[in-house]
Design an enzyme around this catalytic site. Structure first.
Site, PDB file in Angstrom:
ATOM      1  N   HIS A  57       0.845  -1.192   0.000  1.00 19.17           N
ATOM      2  CA  HIS A  57       0.000   0.000   0.000  1.00 19.17           C
ATOM      3  C   HIS A  57       0.881   1.244   0.000  1.00 19.17           C
ATOM      4  CE1 HIS A  57      -3.954  -1.940   1.598  1.00 19.17           C
ATOM      5  NE2 HIS A  57      -3.328  -2.731   0.746  1.00 19.17           N
ATOM      6  N   GLU A  59       1.117   3.820   2.025  1.00 19.42           N
ATOM      7  CA  GLU A  59       1.744   4.134   3.300  1.00 19.42           C
ATOM      8  C   GLU A  59       2.880   3.161   3.598  1.00 19.42           C
ATOM      9  OE1 GLU A  59      -2.696   5.166   3.617  1.00 19.42           O
ATOM     10  OE2 GLU A  59      -1.489   3.571   2.745  1.00 19.42           O
ATOM     11  N   SER A  82      -7.589   7.912   2.935  1.00 15.76           N
ATOM     12  CA  SER A  82      -7.643   7.478   4.325  1.00 15.76           C
ATOM     13  C   SER A  82      -7.054   6.076   4.465  1.00 15.76           C
ATOM     14  CB  SER A  82      -9.094   7.485   4.810  1.00 15.76           C
ATOM     15  OG  SER A  82      -9.146   7.166   6.178  1.00 15.76           O
ATOM     16  N   CYS A  84      -6.243   2.275   5.280  1.00 17.73           N
ATOM     17  CA  CYS A  84      -6.982   1.052   5.577  1.00 17.73           C
ATOM     18  C   CYS A  84      -6.601   0.598   6.989  1.00 17.73           C
ATOM     19  CB  CYS A  84      -6.647  -0.033   4.553  1.00 17.73           C
ATOM     20  SG  CYS A  84      -4.965  -0.683   4.733  1.00 17.73           S
ATOM     21  N   CYS A  87      -2.828  -0.270   7.385  1.00 11.49           N
ATOM     22  CA  CYS A  87      -1.960   0.898   7.462  1.00 11.49           C
ATOM     23  C   CYS A  87      -2.221   1.689   8.741  1.00 11.49           C
ATOM     24  CB  CYS A  87      -2.134   1.755   6.219  1.00 11.49           C
ATOM     25  SG  CYS A  87      -1.570   0.906   4.705  1.00 11.49           S
TER      26      CYS A  87
END
Length: 150
Positions: A57, A59, A82, A84, A87
């Site tokens: 992902h 992040e 935003s 998940c 993360c």
């Protein structure tokens, strides 16, 4: 809640540019930045599709690129979407105190989880990030649903 600085706006824009880079390369348009004050530590983007890696992902990519840090207690994580739960859990685990989110409209829900654990969460409603993700979801619903495990 702290005030947004010019640096915050620049790093949020960089998270958007990382998201765009991912989209331009066939991936999900999610980008992230890790900064210590005015110093950029790293930036990254979602590479789940590009690398076939389910945890790549945005992040996670930015944190991986930041490398080992003695502490994350003085960094801000910027993300175009935003986080998940995976993360968000990493943010809590690393004790990252501040997260700036460009888009909670297309995906959200973990902001309360973060706030309940002492993380300052700022939603800046970055319109270009919102629009980019909305377009992606409309054009690639299967990839989006795969990413969020729907």
């Amino acid at each position: 809640m702290s005030r947004l600085t010019d640096w915050d706006r620049r790093f949020a824009e960089l998270a958007f540019l990382e998201a765009k880079k991912s989209a331009d390369n066939g991936g999900l348009p999610i980008g992230s930045v890790v900064a210590r004050g005015q110093r950029l530590l790293s930036s990254g983007h979602n590479q789940r599709v590009q690398k076939g890696d389910p945890i790549a992902h945005g992040e996670m990519d930015a944190l991986r690129k930041a490398g080992r840090q003695a502490s994350y207690r003085d960094v801000t994580l910027y993300t175009s979407l935003s986080p998940c739960m995976m993360c968000a859990g990493t943010i809590v685990q690393f004790k990252i105190p501040r997260v700036i989110i460009n888009d909670t409209k297309n995906f959200g829900g973990n902001e309360a989880f973060l706030r309940e654990r002492g993380v300052e969460v700022i939603d800046i409603a970055h319109q270009e990030s919102i629009d980019l993700m909305a377009r992606f979801i409309a054009e690639h619903p299967d990839l989006w649903n795969e990413d969020i495990m729907e």
